[in-house]
Motif scaffolding. Structure first.
Motif, PDB file in Angstrom:
ATOM      1  N   ASN A 193       0.860  -1.184   0.000  1.00 20.84           N
ATOM      2  CA  ASN A 193       0.000   0.000   0.000  1.00 20.84           C
ATOM      3  C   ASN A 193       0.893   1.230   0.000  1.00 20.84           C
ATOM      4  OD1 ASN A 193      -2.051   1.858   0.277  1.00 20.84           O
ATOM      5  ND2 ASN A 193      -2.574   1.285   2.357  1.00 20.84           N
ATOM      6  N   TYR A 194       1.056   1.849  -1.165  1.00 21.53           N
ATOM      7  CA  TYR A 194       1.966   2.981  -1.303  1.00 21.53           C
ATOM      8  C   TYR A 194       1.211   4.212  -1.766  1.00 21.53           C
ATOM      9  CZ  TYR A 194       6.283   5.480  -2.486  1.00 21.53           C
ATOM     10  OH  TYR A 194       7.317   6.380  -2.543  1.00 21.53           O
ATOM     11  N   VAL A 195       1.482   5.324  -1.099  1.00 22.42           N
ATOM     12  CA  VAL A 195       0.825   6.586  -1.422  1.00 22.42           C
ATOM     13  C   VAL A 195       1.886   7.667  -1.593  1.00 22.42           C
ATOM     14  CG1 VAL A 195      -0.761   8.374  -0.582  1.00 22.42           C
ATOM     15  CG2 VAL A 195      -1.258   5.967  -0.139  1.00 22.42           C
ATOM     16  N   LEU A 196       1.751   8.423  -2.656  1.00 24.84           N
ATOM     17  CA  LEU A 196       2.553   9.625  -2.824  1.00 24.84           C
ATOM     18  C   LEU A 196       1.667  10.802  -2.469  1.00 24.84           C
ATOM     19  CD1 LEU A 196       4.292   8.957  -6.266  1.00 24.84           C
ATOM     20  CD2 LEU A 196       5.213   8.601  -3.972  1.00 24.84           C
ATOM     21  N   GLN A 197       2.247  11.773  -1.796  1.00 20.38           N
ATOM     22  CA  GLN A 197       1.471  12.978  -1.514  1.00 20.38           C
ATOM     23  C   GLN A 197       2.261  14.182  -1.994  1.00 20.38           C
ATOM     24  OE1 GLN A 197       0.712  12.751   2.705  1.00 20.38           O
ATOM     25  NE2 GLN A 197       2.321  14.200   3.173  1.00 20.38           N
ATOM     26  N   GLU A 198       1.539  15.106  -2.588  1.00 16.58           N
ATOM     27  CA  GLU A 198       2.128  16.309  -3.155  1.00 16.58           C
ATOM     28  C   GLU A 198       2.667  17.227  -2.054  1.00 16.58           C
ATOM     29  OE1 GLU A 198       0.574  18.860  -6.835  1.00 16.58           O
ATOM     30  OE2 GLU A 198      -0.697  19.053  -5.079  1.00 16.58           O
ATOM     31  N   PHE A 199       3.833  17.788  -2.300  1.00 20.25           N
ATOM     32  CA  PHE A 199       4.424  18.773  -1.394  1.00 20.25           C
ATOM     33  C   PHE A 199       3.476  19.957  -1.269  1.00 20.25           C
ATOM     34  CE2 PHE A 199       6.664  22.852  -1.274  1.00 20.25           C
ATOM     35  CZ  PHE A 199       7.349  22.733  -0.075  1.00 20.25           C
ATOM     36  N   ARG A 200       3.330  20.446  -0.031  1.00 19.99           N
ATOM     37  CA  ARG A 200       2.548  21.662   0.220  1.00 19.99           C
ATOM     38  C   ARG A 200       3.464  22.698   0.840  1.00 19.99           C
ATOM     39  NH1 ARG A 200      -2.150  19.745   3.920  1.00 19.99           N
ATOM     40  NH2 ARG A 200      -0.453  18.456   4.655  1.00 19.99           N
TER      41      ARG A 200
END
Length: 87
Positions: A41-48
């Motif tokens: 289960n891999y998630v990328l999250q955008e830099f904020r």
């Protein structure tokens, strides 16, 4: 990571992505390494930029990073994959 995977506990492996920190070849290398370890289960999250004191990182951020081509290369490596955008 190996201990978490071996535990059988449900988990999410998540990486915040920024083009200056994880350009596409490095991001692909990381994804391949995690997939090879058995991450399911891999998630990328955008830099904020919110709360980031590093002006250079904020200035170098690119909306929509990583692109669809990179995401399409990463997605098949994992049974569960998602990209979380800040908007």
């Amino acid at each position: 990571m190996q201990a978490i995977i071996a535990s059988g506990v449900d988990y999410e492996c998540r990486t915040t992505v920024h083009p200056a920190q994880l350009p596409p070849p490095v991001l692909m290398e990381l994804a391949n390494t995690l997939a090879g370890m058995g991450v399911a289960n891999y998630v990328l999250q955008e830099f904020r930029a919110t709360g980031c004191d590093n002006e250079a990182l904020v200035a170098a951020a690119i909306a929509g990073y990583p692109g669809e081509d990179t995401l399409a290369s990463i997605a098949p490596l994992f049974p569960r994959f998602a990209m979380r955008r800040s908007h």
